[in-house]
Design an enzyme around this catalytic site. Structure first.
Site, short mmCIF file in Angstrom:
data_model
loop_
_atom_site.label_atom_id
_atom_site.label_comp_id
_atom_site.label_asym_id
_atom_site.label_seq_id
_atom_site.Cartn_x
_atom_site.Cartn_y
_atom_site.Cartn_z
N LYS A 77 8.12 6.26 -9.89
CA LYS A 77 8.11 4.80 -9.74
C LYS A 77 7.95 4.12 -11.10
CE LYS A 77 4.39 3.14 -9.46
NZ LYS A 77 3.45 2.48 -10.32
N GLN A 122 -1.18 3.95 -2.82
CA GLN A 122 -0.45 5.19 -2.59
C GLN A 122 -1.08 5.98 -1.43
OE1 GLN A 122 2.45 6.19 -3.95
NE2 GLN A 122 2.34 7.92 -2.55
N ASP A 145 4.75 -2.93 0.22
CA ASP A 145 5.03 -1.79 1.10
C ASP A 145 5.25 -2.25 2.55
OD1 ASP A 145 5.33 0.66 -0.11
OD2 ASP A 145 3.18 1.01 -0.34
#
Ligand code: NAP
Length: 297
Positions: free
Chosen positions: A53, A97, A120
């Site tokens: 990322k 995460q 997200d």
């Protein structure tokens, strides 16, 4: 019949052209999309994802910083930190995460991310908007799958689509999107999971099969209808004697479906590159929304 390989890297490259244009236009307004990533503990797959990322964000002139917490940190410490990020205008997006180490209450931590920065799409406000048919941030993997189907002109209207796996990050939002009344939905969708009896009786009827389970090679040719389009979301490490010590496989036994499936995403190189591309897309979108809305600090 030759099975077509659905190349996620090719689709990602195509989508990034448009995202890059949006980044340039934000730069003209002195805005650089910024993403804060929270990494707790030392899960090896999570570290790889965070590193990939970072590479993609830097390559596209976006800003990203990873904040690392040890497994010994307290939930309060993490939530207090996220709350500070919520009002820090350097970061337009915040990513936690997953998976978090078991001792943490994942829901509580995810709910502390501002819905405006929830790139997200895991905050209940954003999942509610998605179910309502009015999505704001669509979770990255399902959004990436819709883009892939669109790029390869795989229509969903009136198709039988079977999804295996009902996680909040893949299966459930995918179910919701594909069953809605819009261009990339309008399918009849069946959602299977670990308590589904005789999964083959469902998968054999699928025109499109989406597998997000995390069990290496669980789907094979015997479970399929001829000409099915397969999206293999699974990423599983299988130990081997190479220097790395492992290689990656999907949830579908790739070689057995060649010549039977119409198309399939490979692992790696299928859904994975699209998930990161959609994270970039959502962060740019969050920055654009910030531009019109202003600081929420
Ligand atoms: P998850 O939260 O662990 O959920 C797995 C789902 O699979 C659950 O719904 C579970 O059912 C179901 N399941 C487990 N064993 C099963 C079986 N034998 N038969 C039928 N269903 C079964 O997983 P996830 O986070 O969605 O991830 C799934 C896989 O996709 C993993 O390999 C992950 O690494 C990968 N992934 C890849 C990407 C990407 O970008 N390519 C993104 C996200 C995830 P229950 O609900 O009944 O337990």
């Amino acid at each position: 019949m030759k099975t077509k390989i659905l190349d996620g890297n090719e689709v990602a490259k195509f989508l990034k052209k448009n995202i890059s244009e949006q980044i340039s236009s934000l730069k003209n307004k002195n805005l650089i999309p910024g993403l804060a990533a929270i990494l707790v503990g030392s899960n090896p797959a999570s570290r790889v994802y965070i590193k990939n990322k970072e590479k993609v964000f830097l390559k596209h002139n976006c800003f990203t910083k990873t904040f690392k917490f040890s497994e010994d940190s307290s939930e309060k410490e993490i939530i207090d930190f996220i709350e500070r990020l919520n009002s820090d205008d350097t970061y337009h997006g915040i990513l936690v995460q997953l998976p978090l180490p078991k001792k943490f209450n994942t829901k509580k931590i995810l709910h502390s991310v501002s819905p405006y920065k929830d790139v997200d799409g895991f905050h209940p406000l954003n999942s509610g908007l998605l179910i309502e048919g009015n999505p704001n941030f669509i979770p990255c993997t399902p959004k990436g799958i819709l883009e892939l189907l669109n790029y390869y002109n795989i229509k969903t209207t009136s198709k039988n689509i079977v999804i295996i796996g009902r996680s909040n990050i893949v299966g459930k939002p995918m179910f919701s999107l594909l069953s809605q009344n819009f261009e990339f939905g309008n399918a009849t969708v069946t959602l299977c999971h670990s308590k589904t009896k005789n999964i083959s009786s469902f998968t054999k009827k699928a025109d499109i099969l989406i597998v997000a389970v995390g069990v290496p090679n669980m789907v094979d040719a015997k479970m399929l209808k001829k000409d099915v389009d397969i999206i293999d979301v699974g990423i599983n490490r299988v130990n081997d004697n190479t220097k790395k010590g492992y290689h990656l496989v999907g949830d579908v036994n790739f070689n057995t479906v060649m010549g039977i499936a119409n198309s399939i995403t490979p692992v790696p190189g299928g859904v994975g590159p699209l998930t990161i591309t959609m994270l970039l897309h959502n962060t740019v979108k969050a920055c654009r929304l910030f531009c019109t809305r202003g600081s929420i600090g």
